[in-house]
Design an enzyme around this catalytic site. Structure first.
Site, PDB file in Angstrom:
ATOM      1  N   CYS A 134       0.839  -1.209   0.000  1.00 27.35           N
ATOM      2  CA  CYS A 134       0.000   0.000   0.000  1.00 27.35           C
ATOM      3  C   CYS A 134       0.870   1.254   0.000  1.00 27.35           C
ATOM      4  O   CYS A 134       1.416   1.645   1.029  1.00 27.35           O
ATOM      5  CB  CYS A 134      -0.929  -0.007   1.216  1.00 27.35           C
ATOM      6  SG  CYS A 134      -1.967   1.463   1.314  1.00 27.35           S
ATOM      7  N   CYS A 137      -0.387   4.111   2.183  1.00 22.61           N
ATOM      8  CA  CYS A 137      -0.132   3.884   3.615  1.00 22.61           C
ATOM      9  C   CYS A 137       1.341   4.136   3.953  1.00 22.61           C
ATOM     10  O   CYS A 137       1.658   4.752   4.968  1.00 22.61           O
ATOM     11  CB  CYS A 137      -0.459   2.451   4.014  1.00 22.61           C
ATOM     12  SG  CYS A 137      -2.007   1.829   3.365  1.00 22.61           S
ATOM     13  N   ASP A 138       2.232   3.624   3.134  1.00 23.27           N
ATOM     14  CA  ASP A 138       3.637   3.553   3.542  1.00 23.27           C
ATOM     15  C   ASP A 138       4.607   4.393   2.721  1.00 23.27           C
ATOM     16  O   ASP A 138       5.782   4.510   3.091  1.00 23.27           O
ATOM     17  CB  ASP A 138       4.093   2.078   3.508  1.00 23.27           C
ATOM     18  CG  ASP A 138       3.286   1.236   4.482  1.00 23.27           C
ATOM     19  OD1 ASP A 138       2.915   1.757   5.551  1.00 23.27           O
ATOM     20  OD2 ASP A 138       2.999   0.065   4.173  1.00 23.27           O
TER      21      ASP A 138
END
Ligand code: NDP
Length: 310
Positions: A134, A137-138
C-alpha cells in the site's frame, strides 16, 4: 442455533465501525471476527493517515481500540469464520466453522480483501520492513529515497504516480511489454520523469538484512539482471476480495468484489449489506472502510425498523 437481529462478518475497520453504530442503535450485534481478527491492519506497523491519531498509531493497536469501542456498546464479538451461508429465505442463515448455525434478520458483510503477493521468501521476510502492498499507507516513510513497485494495472500506475511525488526515483517493474492499466494512467506514468519502467521484467529477489536495501530485477527477454538500490518495495499486483463464501447468493463483479447499489452498502439480497474492501477496489483505505461500515449499520437499522424487525 442462535437468532440475532444483526450479524456482522469480519473485524477490520469496516466491521468494527458497523458494530459500533449497530450497537449504539440498540441492534445488539453479533460479530464473527474471521481468522485474522482486526483484518489487514494487523500486518502493518505505523498508521499515520487515520484521523484522530495525531502522532500515528500501530495498526494492531488501532484495531484493539476499534474492538474496545465496539465492545463498550455491547457488541458480542466471537472468534470464528463464516464457512457457509443461505440467503435464499429470511431470516438469513450463516454457518460458523461449519458447525454453529446463526439466523439473522440483517447481515453485514465486512470480510475485506487480501493483497496478492509475488511469493518470494525475501518479500515475506521483509514485509513491514520495506516491503508493502500500500503506497498511500507507507510511501511517506520513503520520501526523498528510491523505491520500486511491481505491477502494471491501474493500482500500480496510481501508486507509482503517488510515490513519484515523494521519492526521488520510482523503479516500476512490468512483466510484459505493455501495461494492463487504462490508457490515461499509462500515459501519465510515461510522462513522469522520475518513474523508470522496466519492461519484460520480473523481481528476482528483494535484497536486505533487516530492511529492504535493493531489488534484483531480471529482464526475461534479454536474460539480463540488474541490482537497484531501493529503500521501499511495493507490490501492486491486485487484491483478492474474500467473497467466495457468499458468491452463490451475492452478485460479485468479474474480480469477485461484491457489487453494491452505487452510493449505498446494499447488495442484491434484501437485508444483506456489504462494506469495506470486500466491495471497494478503488480507495481501500482504513478510513473509507470505516465510513462504509457506518453506512452499512445505518442501512441495516433502517431495514430492520422498516420491516418491523426491531
Ligand atoms: P489488476 O488485476 O488490474 O492488475 C494487476 C497487475 O499486476 C497486472 O498488470 C498484472 O500483470 C500484474 N501482475 C499480476 N501478477 C503478477 C506477478 N506475479 N508478477 C508481476 N506482475 C503481476 O489489479 P489492480 O489492483 O491494478 O486493479 C484492480 C481493479 O481495480 C481494476 O479493474 C482496475 O481498473 C480497478 N482500479 C481502478 C482505479 C480507479 O478507477 N481509480 C484505481 C485502482 C484500481 P499482467 O497485466 O501481465 O497480467
Amino acid at each position: 442455533m442462535g437468532k440475532v437481529s444483526c450479524l456482522i462478518i469480519g473485524s477490520g475497520p469496516a466491521g468494527y465501525t458497523a458494530a459500533i453504530y449497530a450497537a449504539r442503535a440498540g441492534l445488539k450485534p453479533l460479530m464473527y471476527t474471521g481468522l485474522q481478527q482486526g483484518g489487514q491492519l494487523m500486518n502493518t506497523t505505523d498508521v499515520e493517515n487515520y484521523p484522530g491519531y495525531p502522532s500515528g498509531i500501530l495498526g494492531p493497536e488501532m484495531m484493539e481500540d476499534f474492538k474496545k469501542q465496539a465492545e463498550r456498546f455491547g457488541t458480542d464479538i466471537r472468534f470464528g469464520m463464516a464457512t457457509k451461508v443461505d440467503f435464499s429465505s429470511k431470516p438469513h442463515k450463516v454457518w460458523i466453522d461449519d458447525s454453529i448455525e446463526i439466523h439473522a434478520d440483517a447481515v453485514i458483510l465486512a470480510t475485506g480483501a487480501e493483497a496478492k503477493w509475488l511469493g518470494l521468501p525475501s518479500e515475506k521476510r521483509l514485509n513491514g520492513s520495506g516491503v508493502s502492498a500500500c503506497a498511500v499507507c507507507d510511501g511517506f516513510f520513503y520520501r526523498g529515497q528510491e523505491v520500486a513497485i511491481v505491477g502494471a494495472g491501474d493500482t500500480a500506475c496510481e501508486e507509482a504516480i503517488y510515490l513519484s511525488k515523494l521519492c526521488t526515483t520510482v523503479h516500476m517493474i512490468v512483466r510484459r511489454d505493455e501495461m494492463r492499466a487504462s490508457k490515461i494512467m499509462q500515459e501519465r506514468v510515461k510522462n513522469i520523469a522520475n518513474i523508470k519502467v522496466y519492461w519484460n521484467s520480473v523481481t528476482d529477489e528483494v535484497l536486505g538484512g533487516n530492511v529492504v536495501e535493493a531489488v534484483r530485477i531480471k529482464n526475461t527477454k534479454e536474460n539480463t539482471v540488474v541490482e537497484v538500490p531501493v529503500k521501499g518495495f511495493f507490490v501492486a499486483i491486485g487484491h483478492q476480495p474474500n467473497s467466495a463464501v457468499f458468491k452463490e447468493y451475492i452478485i460479485t463483479d468479474n474480480q469477485e468484489y461484491v457489487v453494491t447499489v452505487p452510493g449505498t452498502p446494499r447488495t442484491n439480497v434484501e437485508g444483506v449489506f456489504a462494506c469495506g474492501d470486500l466491495q471497494d477496489k478503488v480507495y481501500r483505505q482504513a478510513v473509507t472502510a470505516a465510513g462504509s461500515g457506518c453506512m452499512a449499520a445505518l442501512e441495516a437499522e433502517r431495514y430492520l425498523s422498516e420491516h418491523g424487525l426491531i
